[in-house]
Write an enzyme that holds these catalytic residues in place. Structure first.
Site, PDB file in Angstrom:
ATOM      1  N   ASP A  69      -5.321  -0.763  -9.970  1.00  0.00           N
ATOM      2  CA  ASP A  69      -6.142  -1.113  -8.818  1.00  0.00           C
ATOM      3  C   ASP A  69      -7.591  -1.189  -9.280  1.00  0.00           C
ATOM      4  O   ASP A  69      -8.126  -0.225  -9.837  1.00  0.00           O
ATOM      5  CB  ASP A  69      -6.008  -0.062  -7.712  1.00  0.00           C
ATOM      6  CG  ASP A  69      -4.620  -0.059  -7.072  1.00  0.00           C
ATOM      7  OD1 ASP A  69      -3.813  -0.945  -7.415  1.00  0.00           O
ATOM      8  OD2 ASP A  69      -4.371   0.813  -6.230  1.00  0.00           O
TER       9      ASP A  69
ATOM     10  N   ASP B 125       2.423  -4.868   3.909  1.00  0.00           N
ATOM     11  CA  ASP B 125       1.997  -3.477   4.007  1.00  0.00           C
ATOM     12  C   ASP B 125       2.268  -3.012   5.424  1.00  0.00           C
ATOM     13  O   ASP B 125       1.836  -3.660   6.386  1.00  0.00           O
ATOM     14  CB  ASP B 125       0.509  -3.344   3.697  1.00  0.00           C
ATOM     15  CG  ASP B 125       0.140  -3.893   2.329  1.00  0.00           C
ATOM     16  OD1 ASP B 125       1.031  -3.923   1.457  1.00  0.00           O
ATOM     17  OD2 ASP B 125      -1.016  -4.293   2.143  1.00  0.00           O
TER      18      ASP B 125
END
Length: 241
Positions: free
Chosen positions: A8, A129
């Site tokens: 990330d 998500d």
């Protein structure tokens, strides 16, 4: 199953956010390229990269860095974060990404998604998500009224062949994946390969995913547990085999 270690990106560094919150950030590596190479040395063949700055800003922020990761690591890299228009998707794929992961835009503009699938085919993936079974958008800031399984069916009908399903309540918590939700999503789209994300942090979790016996449950993303040293990449790869 395939194991995809995660990188990330935020401010050019390799970080992890606790449940997607920018104010709950831990920096794990100053050099994401070196981290990608380390994952390759550990046996990985795939890599999951999220441009967190891009996710929050709504446009890619690390295209040049992603190009370096692809070129120097030799990994097959999928990339998400801020891919909300044609130029953004093209930038990531032109940088060498194997797949561009579309998030918010998949919910908001199906015409755009259909156009991208028409242009790039299987290189377009969708990241779903969800919290409590409902889709979250804008970097997990907003929760919609759309069920994850319904969105999965809709994008599958448009030709999407890879879905990354993240249970945001489990992400970064190391407590294991949401098995029931993953089984539900896999069952909703039998012709689409599904990657599990969120909470996968031990060989037992990979074994539990395999025990679901869903042939299209293709991969699992592992992040925080690797960085914290709770598990090694070879251990996770062995469990996946």
């Amino acid at each position: 199953m395939v194991i995809l270690p995660a990188i990330d990106l935020m401010d050019g560094q390799c970080v992890r956010l606790r449940q997607g919150r920018a104010d709950q950030r831990t920096v794990y590596a100053a050099d994401p390229v070196a981290q990608a190479k380390a994952f390759r040395a550990g046996g990985a063949g795939q890599l999951h990269v999220v441009d967190l700055d891009g996710a929050f800003a709504g446009r890619p922020k690390h295209a040049a860095l992603i190009a370096r990761i692809v070129a120097e690591s030799g990994l097959e890299v999928e990339v998400g974060g801020g891919l909300r228009d044609d130029d953004a998707v093209a930038a990531v794929l032109d940088a060498g990404a194997a797949r561009a992961i579309i998030g918010t835009r998949a919910l908001e503009d199906e015409a755009a998604l259909a156009r991208w699938v028409g242009r790039w085919g299987a290189r377009i993936a969708v990241g779903i998500d969800a919290r409590g079974g409902f889709v979250q958008t804008k970097g997990w800031v907003e929760t919609s009224a759309v069920r994850a399984t319904d969105l999965a069916k809709r994008v599958a009908a448009l030709g999407v062949r890879t879905i990354i399903y993240t249970d945001t309540a489990t992400d970064g918590m190391l407590g294991g994946p949401n098995l029931a939700a993953l089984a539900e999503v896999a069952d909703a789209v039998p012709g689409v390969r599904v990657t599990a994300s969120g909470g996968v942090s031990a060989p037992a979790h990979v074994a539990a995913l395999r025990a679901l016996a869903r042939p299209n449950l293709w991969g699992a993303i592992v992040g925080k547990a690797l960085y914290d040293g709770a598990v090694t990449l070879p251990e996770m790869l062995a469990a996946a085999r």
